[in-house]
Write a protein that holds these residues in place. Structure first.
Motif, short mmCIF file in Angstrom:
data_model
loop_
_atom_site.label_atom_id
_atom_site.label_comp_id
_atom_site.label_asym_id
_atom_site.label_seq_id
_atom_site.Cartn_x
_atom_site.Cartn_y
_atom_site.Cartn_z
N UNK A 289 -2.43 7.97 1.04
CA UNK A 289 -1.65 6.99 0.27
C UNK A 289 -1.08 7.61 -0.99
N UNK A 290 -1.88 8.40 -1.66
CA UNK A 290 -1.42 9.07 -2.89
C UNK A 290 -0.28 10.03 -2.57
N UNK A 291 -0.42 10.80 -1.48
CA UNK A 291 0.63 11.74 -1.07
C UNK A 291 1.92 11.01 -0.68
N UNK A 292 1.78 9.75 -0.25
CA UNK A 292 2.96 8.96 0.14
C UNK A 292 3.65 8.33 -1.07
N UNK A 293 3.05 8.49 -2.26
CA UNK A 293 3.68 7.97 -3.47
C UNK A 293 2.94 6.83 -4.13
N UNK A 294 1.85 6.38 -3.50
CA UNK A 294 1.06 5.29 -4.07
C UNK A 294 0.02 5.90 -5.01
N UNK A 295 0.43 6.17 -6.25
CA UNK A 295 -0.40 6.90 -7.19
C UNK A 295 -1.72 6.20 -7.50
N UNK B 52 -2.93 0.28 -6.00
CA UNK B 52 -2.24 1.51 -6.39
C UNK B 52 -1.04 1.17 -7.26
N UNK B 53 -0.48 2.21 -7.87
CA UNK B 53 0.76 2.04 -8.63
C UNK B 53 1.93 2.00 -7.65
N UNK C 269 8.50 0.37 2.97
CA UNK C 269 8.19 0.54 4.38
C UNK C 269 8.13 2.00 4.80
N UNK C 270 9.12 2.77 4.37
CA UNK C 270 9.17 4.18 4.76
C UNK C 270 8.11 5.02 4.06
N UNK C 271 7.58 4.51 2.95
CA UNK C 271 6.55 5.25 2.24
C UNK C 271 5.13 4.91 2.72
N UNK C 272 5.02 3.94 3.63
CA UNK C 272 3.69 3.58 4.11
C UNK C 272 3.11 4.72 4.96
N UNK C 273 1.90 5.16 4.65
CA UNK C 273 1.30 6.29 5.38
C UNK C 273 0.56 5.85 6.65
N UNK C 274 0.64 4.56 7.00
CA UNK C 274 -0.04 4.04 8.19
C UNK C 274 0.95 3.28 9.06
N UNK C 275 0.67 3.27 10.36
CA UNK C 275 1.54 2.55 11.30
C UNK C 275 1.04 1.13 11.57
N UNK C 276 -0.21 0.85 11.20
CA UNK C 276 -0.79 -0.47 11.46
C UNK C 276 -0.03 -1.57 10.71
N UNK C 277 0.08 -2.71 11.33
CA UNK C 277 0.71 -3.87 10.75
C UNK C 277 -0.11 -5.10 11.13
N UNK C 278 -0.03 -6.19 10.33
CA UNK C 278 0.84 -6.44 9.20
C UNK C 278 0.33 -5.77 7.91
N UNK C 279 1.30 -5.55 6.99
CA UNK C 279 0.98 -5.08 5.65
C UNK C 279 1.54 -6.12 4.67
#
Length: 245
Positions: A35-41, A109-110, A129-139
């Motif tokens: 998540x952090x690597x995807x931008x969610x600091x 997260x931030x 959506x594009x920054x989500x590091x998981x494919x599972x839904x719903x989010x």
């Protein structure tokens, strides 16, 4: 000899607990890193077991279950306790349809786009959506507010394609008295947005009768009709969101 056996058992058990805890921490750490690597600091993740909110006698009533991913953006006004209460209410709503909320992953997260007030016209939701590091839904994203003034919005499968589809945004505005006074008592906006995801539909119905997806605000409550329940289950299974028990 018995004393040595007992000591050996206790030592083995403690080592087992130690490695189990470390394995769990490592898994959480690896997941947080994604998540952090995807931008969610500074992402922090915890798993919430919602089984404890159901009684044993409820088990026979459920035919399907589902998992949820909840993302709370720091600074939104939401906190973990309030979000848990929100999902508890959502669970109560779907209990009438025999759908159980099982595993809930909570991420704090931030904002990955450094905004707390999200615009749908500027395609901020695409960025999420594009920054989500998981494919599972719903989010479900818990945010401060929407620039266009919408209190909550969903992007179901008839409106968007993966990775944008089946995500929703719930603003902190839904907790304010002005919002609550315009809706029937106890109304759950989170359950409403989840209904859009489960039916794969972005439109409201024009039925002049209390139900969760009616277009009429004064009639929009937590009622799930028999027809809606059938649709939620069949479409939810088709989308891979629900599991049959």
């Amino acid at each position: 000899m018995k004393r040595l056996s007992k000591i050996f058992f206790i030592t083995t058990y403690l080592f087992s607990c130690f490695f189990t805890i470390n394995a769990q921490e490592k898994n959480t750490s690896n997941e947080e890193k994604k998540w952090i690597d995807a931008g969610y600091k500074n992402a922090q993740i915890s798993n919430l077991n919602f089984n404890k909110f159901y009684t044993d006698t409820d088990s026979d009533n459920f035919t399907h279950d589902m998992d949820l991913i909840l993302v709370n953006l720091r600074g939104s006004g939401w906190d973990k306790e309030l979000i848990i209460k929100t999902i508890q209410k959502t669970a109560e709503v779907y209990e009438q349809c025999g759908i159980k909320i099982k595993n809930v992953k909570y991420i704090e997260a931030y904002s990955p786009i450094e905004k707390l007030d999200i615009s749908y016209n500027d395609y901020d939701h695409y960025k999420f959506g594009y920054k989500l590091p998981v494919a599972n839904r719903p989010v479900l994203f818990f945010i401060r507010s929407n620039v266009e003034g919408k209190t909550a919005t969903t992007f179901p499968s008839d409106k968007e394609t993966p990775p944008i589809s089946n995500i929703a945004f719930i603003t902190f505005e839904v907790n304010k008295n002005e919002y609550k006074l315009e809706r029937p008592e106890g109304y759950s906006p989170t359950a409403h947005e989840l209904a859009h995801i489960l039916c794969g539909c972005s439109e409201h119905n024009k039925i002049k009768k209390s139900n969760i997806l009616t277009n009429y605000y004064d009639l929009r409550d937590n009622t799930i009709t028999k027809e809606q329940c059938v649709t939620f289950k069949s479409k939810g299974m088709e989308l891979g969101i629900l599991r049959k028990l």
